[in-house]
Design a protein around this motif. Structure first.
Motif, PDB file in Angstrom:
ATOM      1  N   THR A  28      32.350  37.206  45.248  1.00 45.20           N
ATOM      2  CA  THR A  28      31.580  38.326  45.096  1.00 45.20           C
ATOM      3  C   THR A  28      31.781  39.168  46.096  1.00 45.20           C
ATOM      4  N   SER A  58      34.534  41.651  45.532  1.00 47.62           N
ATOM      5  CA  SER A  58      34.417  42.717  44.601  1.00 47.62           C
ATOM      6  C   SER A  58      33.802  43.795  45.365  1.00 47.62           C
ATOM      7  N   TYR A  59      32.719  43.430  46.293  1.00 43.10           N
ATOM      8  CA  TYR A  59      32.375  44.532  46.989  1.00 43.10           C
ATOM      9  C   TYR A  59      33.420  45.255  47.912  1.00 43.10           C
ATOM     10  N   PHE A 107      38.460  45.907  41.464  1.00 39.89           N
ATOM     11  CA  PHE A 107      37.056  45.690  41.423  1.00 39.89           C
ATOM     12  C   PHE A 107      36.447  45.554  40.081  1.00 39.89           C
ATOM     13  N   LYS A 108      36.751  46.136  38.987  1.00 41.82           N
ATOM     14  CA  LYS A 108      36.415  45.991  37.637  1.00 41.82           C
ATOM     15  C   LYS A 108      36.942  44.959  37.048  1.00 41.82           C
ATOM     16  N   THR A 141      34.871  42.075  38.896  1.00 44.64           N
ATOM     17  CA  THR A 141      33.645  41.939  38.412  1.00 44.64           C
ATOM     18  C   THR A 141      33.127  41.365  36.947  1.00 44.64           C
ATOM     19  N   ASP A 142      34.139  41.797  36.157  1.00 44.97           N
ATOM     20  CA  ASP A 142      34.434  41.341  34.727  1.00 44.97           C
ATOM     21  C   ASP A 142      34.398  39.603  34.770  1.00 44.97           C
ATOM     22  N   ILE A 181      33.539  37.627  37.278  1.00 46.74           N
ATOM     23  CA  ILE A 181      32.330  36.990  37.745  1.00 46.74           C
ATOM     24  C   ILE A 181      31.314  37.090  36.627  1.00 46.74           C
ATOM     25  N   ASN A 182      31.279  38.168  36.035  1.00 48.38           N
ATOM     26  CA  ASN A 182      30.310  38.319  34.748  1.00 48.38           C
ATOM     27  C   ASN A 182      30.519  37.015  33.972  1.00 48.38           C
TER      28      ASN A 182
END
Length: 562
Positions: free
Chosen positions: A230, A233-234, A259-260, A263-264, A266-267
């Motif tokens: 996390t 990603s930030y 980042f994208k 983030t994907d 992590i989601n």
């Protein structure tokens, strides 16, 4: 499918069995503390089903024994479980319940955790930074009272991060300074990368590009090293912003891509986590109702003892009072039946008309918000991405056709127009900083060489109200200012706001040509039916005073529900 059903059946049986046991046997203080330790252990191991069942049993017996200390602990563990299974609203509800009992038992350590956890939800889940920071400040107070240096460090890190997220670098820097000083002493693996990121953001603000670049790269390495996805990603996102700001578009594009992708990922992991606990999710609402029922029953038992004697003494008085009231009501009912029928029909008609207008207003505001979000999150983001691609292309080729340059100019102009349209629909200043900042900006924006709008405000500029209240009031005042510009021929106008007796009073005046109210239908003449309906919907009052060549004054008073 049969395994799934067996899992649900097992959960229900466990809930039933623990409930039956709790009714038949009382637990000692030592047993309850052991149960709390087990629930906490399972929480940390992410065994949420088991932890929730144990927490529920702990709460039940703590309520029976009226042990405020353990009641607070039980609610906190329940809240932490909901936090773990990505249910921030339910977590917030039970953290606040826990806070009531933590204050009753004067448990400073628990109050410290609760204020910090509530601050996390407001900042990172709800994006209500000012409110979140206020909870962090209170957490800091209790950290100092309990001399918990590690918690002081973590809370100050959260405060710095929250301030930097909203661009208040001067307010966040003292906390960052403390973090840098004590990072080696109190910092842990999970805070190293975040500390680097905050330093990168600080030096970006200070325009020290060399140091900012160093800290962002260092932070990315540390986040990868300690597997902090996390935080990584930030870091990718903030580093991309930094590189883009310094026109290093290729590097910005790579970091934005990273980042994208992260983030994907992590989601996807969050979805897998939710799928893993699908069984307990099906029982969450029933679980919550049962927990709430316990609290209600406990309060009822507490009140029952105190109210029983008073109830008997009041019964005769109540019966006589009801009899007299019934006679009076019957008399008035008999005398005014026809009148009431007429009034009732009229009221129904008015309510229908008001509901139609309210539905229209709500629909307009919802559509406005949807369109603004779509423009900002989809169209604007796509244009930005296209612009970034084009910038990378331009930076790689020296000699380019004229059409490419024109395309870039058209793309930039379109992006600006989409952004301006999005801000006109729902001003970003209104959403981020509130009504008072937005109105101050609106008066400044509408002022020109022939007409000056003055904003006079006695309310603290940072004060926030509900989103619905702020949005409606902003557009009411905006429409009134538009009327001044279109019709008044004024050179000066003033918007003043005060709070008095839990009401907001807004007065809008101008020195324009004015009009004779007796000979002119103000509402219909200036098309303010919608404004009047919006004010009525807020339970407010609307009054207009005007005379020819002496200007116009509009007074609005609206009850505050904040």
């Amino acid at each position: 499918m049969s395994v799934y059903r067996n899992f649900i059946t097992t959960i229900c049986l466990l809930l039933f069995c623990t409930y039956s046991i709790s009714q038949n046997r009382s637990f000692s203080q030592k047993e309850l503390l052991k149960l709390y330790d087990e629930a906490t252990f399972n929480l940390h191991k992410e065994n949420y089903e088991k932890s929730l069942i144990q927490s529920r049993l702990l709460l039940n017996h703590s309520l029976l024994s009226q042990n405020n200390y353990l009641i607070g602990k039980a609610y906190n563990t329940i809240a932490a479980n909901f936090d773990g299974i990505l249910e921030p609203d339910r977590a917030l509800f039970y953290y606040q319940k826990s806070l009531i009992y933590a204050e009753k038992s004067n448990n400073l350590e628990l109050q410290n955790w609760l204020y910090n956890n509530i601050g996390n939800i407001y900042c990172f889940d709800k994006k209500k930074y000012e409110k979140g920071i206020s909870y962090y400040i209170r957490s800091l107070h209790y950290s100092r009272a309990t001399k918990d240096s590690s918690q002081i460090f973590l809370t100050k890190l959260n405060i710095a991060w929250a301030y930097f997220d909203i661009g208040h670098f001067s307010k966040g820097y003292p906390y960052l300074k403390y973090i840098n000083k004590y990072s080696n002493k109190y910092g842990i693996e999970t805070t190293i990368a975040v500390t680097d990121m905050l330093n990168g953001m600080h030096y970006t603000h200070k325009k020290d590009n060399q140091k900012a670049n160093y800290y962002f790269q260092k932070g990315i390495k540390n986040a990868i090293k300690y597997d902090e996805k996390t935080d990584l990603s930030y870091l990718y996102l903030e580093y991309a912003k930094f590189l883009s700001k310094n026109k290093k578009f290729e590097g910005a594009y790579k970091n934005l891509n990273a980042f994208k992708e992260l983030t994907d990922q992590i989601n996807l992991e969050d979805k897998a986590k939710k799928a893993k606990i699908a069984g307990i999710n099906l029982e969450i609402d029933e679980y919550k109702r049962e927990i709430d029922k316990m609290g209600i029953e406990s309060k009822k038992k507490e009140k029952l003892f105190h109210s029983e004697s008073a109830r008997k003494n009041k019964m005769t008085t109540i019966i006589l009072s009801l009899f007299l009231i019934s006679l009076i009501l019957f008399y008035f009912f008999y005398q005014n039946t026809k009148l009431k029928q007429k009034n009732r029909i009229k009221d129904i008609e008015n309510k229908i008309n008001q509901n139609i207008i309210n539905a229209s207003i709500d629909g307009q505001e919802n559509e406005r918000k949807k369109i603004a979000l779509f423009l900002h999150d989809t169209i604007s983001a796509s244009l930005s991405s296209a612009g970034m691609h084009l910038n990378v292309f331009l930076s790689q080729h020296k000699s380019l056709p004229v059409e490419i340059t024109k395309t870039k100019l058209i793309l930039d102009e379109t992006h600006d127009k989409v952004r301006d349209l999005s801000h006109d629909l729902i001003p970003s200043l209104l959403a981020r900083f509130g009504l008072l900042y937005a109105l101050d900006d609106l008066c400044e924006k509408y002022s020109n060489s022939t007409l000056h709008f003055e904003f006079v405000n006695t309310i603290p500029i940072k004060k926030r109200y509900t989103e619905k209240f702020e949005t409606r009031l902003y557009f009411i005042i905006s429409e009134l200012l538009n009327n001044i510009i279109k019709h008044s021929q004024a050179s000066k106008a003033q918007v003043s706001l005060i709070e008095n007796n839990n009401e907001m009073i807004i007065e809008i005046t101008d020195n324009g040509k004015g009009f004779d109210i007796k000979k002119f239908n103000f509402i219909e003449g200036f098309g303010l039916n919608q404004i009047k309906a919006r004010i009525n919907n807020l339970n407010g009052q609307f009054n207009v005073r005007s005379q020819i060549n002496e200007g116009t004054s509009v007074m609005i008073s609206i009850p505050l529900n904040v």
